[in-house]
Design an enzyme around this catalytic site. Structure first.
Site, PDB file in Angstrom:
ATOM      1  CG  ASP A   5      -2.194  -0.767   1.063  1.00 45.59           C
ATOM      2  OD1 ASP A   5      -2.316  -1.218  -0.079  1.00 45.59           O
ATOM      3  OD2 ASP A   5      -2.842  -1.264   2.008  1.00 45.59           O
ATOM      4  CG  ASN A  29      -4.096   5.629   3.134  1.00 46.20           C
ATOM      5  OD1 ASN A  29      -5.239   5.269   2.335  1.00 46.20           O
ATOM      6  ND2 ASN A  29      -3.348   4.706   3.485  1.00 46.20           N
ATOM      7  CG  ASP A  30      -3.144   8.237   6.994  1.00 47.51           C
ATOM      8  OD1 ASP A  30      -2.085   8.816   6.515  1.00 47.51           O
ATOM      9  OD2 ASP A  30      -3.358   7.015   7.517  1.00 47.51           O
ATOM     10  CG  ASP A  51       1.011   9.017  21.934  1.00 53.94           C
ATOM     11  OD1 ASP A  51       1.448   9.800  22.628  1.00 53.94           O
ATOM     12  OD2 ASP A  51       1.120   7.669  21.838  1.00 53.94           O
ATOM     13  CB  SER A  94      -3.663   0.291  13.772  1.00 47.09           C
ATOM     14  OG  SER A  94      -3.427  -0.333  12.729  1.00 47.09           O
ATOM     15  CB  SER A 105      -7.693   5.479  10.886  1.00 50.82           C
ATOM     16  OG  SER A 105      -8.963   5.955  11.638  1.00 50.82           O
ATOM     17  CB  THR A 149      -8.565  -0.491   5.874  1.00 51.39           C
ATOM     18  OG1 THR A 149      -8.263  -0.042   4.870  1.00 51.39           O
ATOM     19  CG2 THR A 149     -10.182  -0.904   6.184  1.00 51.39           C
ATOM     20  CB  ALA A 150      -4.141   2.760   6.680  1.00 48.27           C
TER      21      ALA A 150
END
Length: 286
Positions: free
Chosen positions: A71, A144-145, A174, A190, A188, A185-186
């Site tokens: 990815d 993604n983010d 943090d 987790s 975020s 699904t990345a």
């Protein structure tokens, strides 16, 4: 039809997969150009018979990019696809590969591209800018983010998150992740964020290790403008990264503003696999 083949040399050892793809595409009359998505640390270790071309030059008349890697590699290559407004097809050579359409064993399916037997799926992106006072000092776009974090330093930072200038949450922790459905699904996920269908159009806010029992993820509409204000840092540090790219150091009082980008990225679809089928497969539930 012209397709750029963009392999990650650390994933595709010896360029075995990209060579196979090149032969398959040429056998059905597709013109190909081999371009690396980034310059590897040891360029001289690549096979000597590779004919590498400049990706910026080849993008001018390309119809598609096929990316070979995980990815992270797809995110890197997506920047080129976005700039040229062409679709991208991912071949998974990583450990997860949510964005990849094909596995290496499915490379013969590439013959269908010459016949136009594929569809594209649009994904929303985030455009972001950093405000320091009245000045915009940094801009980027993310598929993604966008992550604001304390880096490797084990000290919490203070952040306040706003939606259309209305405060949503304020806490010490943090950092914070602001992602698209594609990125849900990345990192975020987790960090405890929700899984959102990638073709949806939402902005997801996920706190990272918030020192607060009541601070949870929020899902906003795509029309919102999200702003994250970094608190006083003193001896602390805060960094910003879009799609896992190079970190940009923030100062106390900086505001990171994000909104849905006007441009979208198109991913090539060929297999007909549903998102939920992929989710179960990648997360090891089957």
């Amino acid at each position: 039809m012209k397709i750029i083949l963009s392999p990650n040399p650390y994933r595709d050892k010896g360029m075995v997969a990209v060579r196979e793809a090149e032969q398959i595409l040429k056998s059905v009359g597709v013109e190909t150009a081999l371009c690396l998505p980034f310059r590897p640390d040891h360029l001289n270790e690549l096979p000597r018979d590779l004919h590498l071309k400049d990706i910026h030059t080849e993008l001018k008349n390309a119809d598609m990019i096929i990316c070979f890697g995980g990815d992270g590699t797809i995110l890197h290559s997506a920047r080129f696809a976005r700039s040229a407004n062409i679709p991208i097809l991912g071949v998974n050579m990583g450990s997860v590969g949510f964005m990849a359409e094909l596995e290496v064993s499915e490379l013969p399916m590439l013959r269908r591209l010459a016949e136009g037997k594929y569809t594209t799926e649009s994904r929303m992106m985030l455009e972001m800018r950093v405000l320091r006072g009245e000045r915009t000092i940094f801009r980027d776009t993310a598929l993604n983010d966008v992550v604001i974090s304390n880096g490797a330093v084990a000290r919490v930072i203070d952040v306040a998150v706003f939606g259309d200038k209305v405060k949503i949450m304020e806490y010490s922790g943090d950092g914070v992740i602001v992602c698209t459905p594609t990125g849900s699904t990345a990192y975020s996920m987790s960090a405890g964020g929700p899984i959102v269908e990638p073709t949806a159009e939402n902005i997801i806010i996920t706190p990272i290790c918030a020192h607060d029992l009541l601070t949870k993820s929020c899902v906003l509409g795509k029309e919102r403008t999200v702003a994250v204000k970094v608190g006083h840092l003193s001896h602390k540090s805060a960094y910003l990264s879009a799609d896992g790219g190079r970190a940009f150091r923030l100062s106390g009082g900086d505001i990171v503003e994000m909104r849905c980008a006007s441009q979208k990225l198109n991913l090539v679809r060929m297999t007909g696999r549903s998102f939920y089928e992929l989710l179960n497969q990648k997360l090891g539930r089957n």
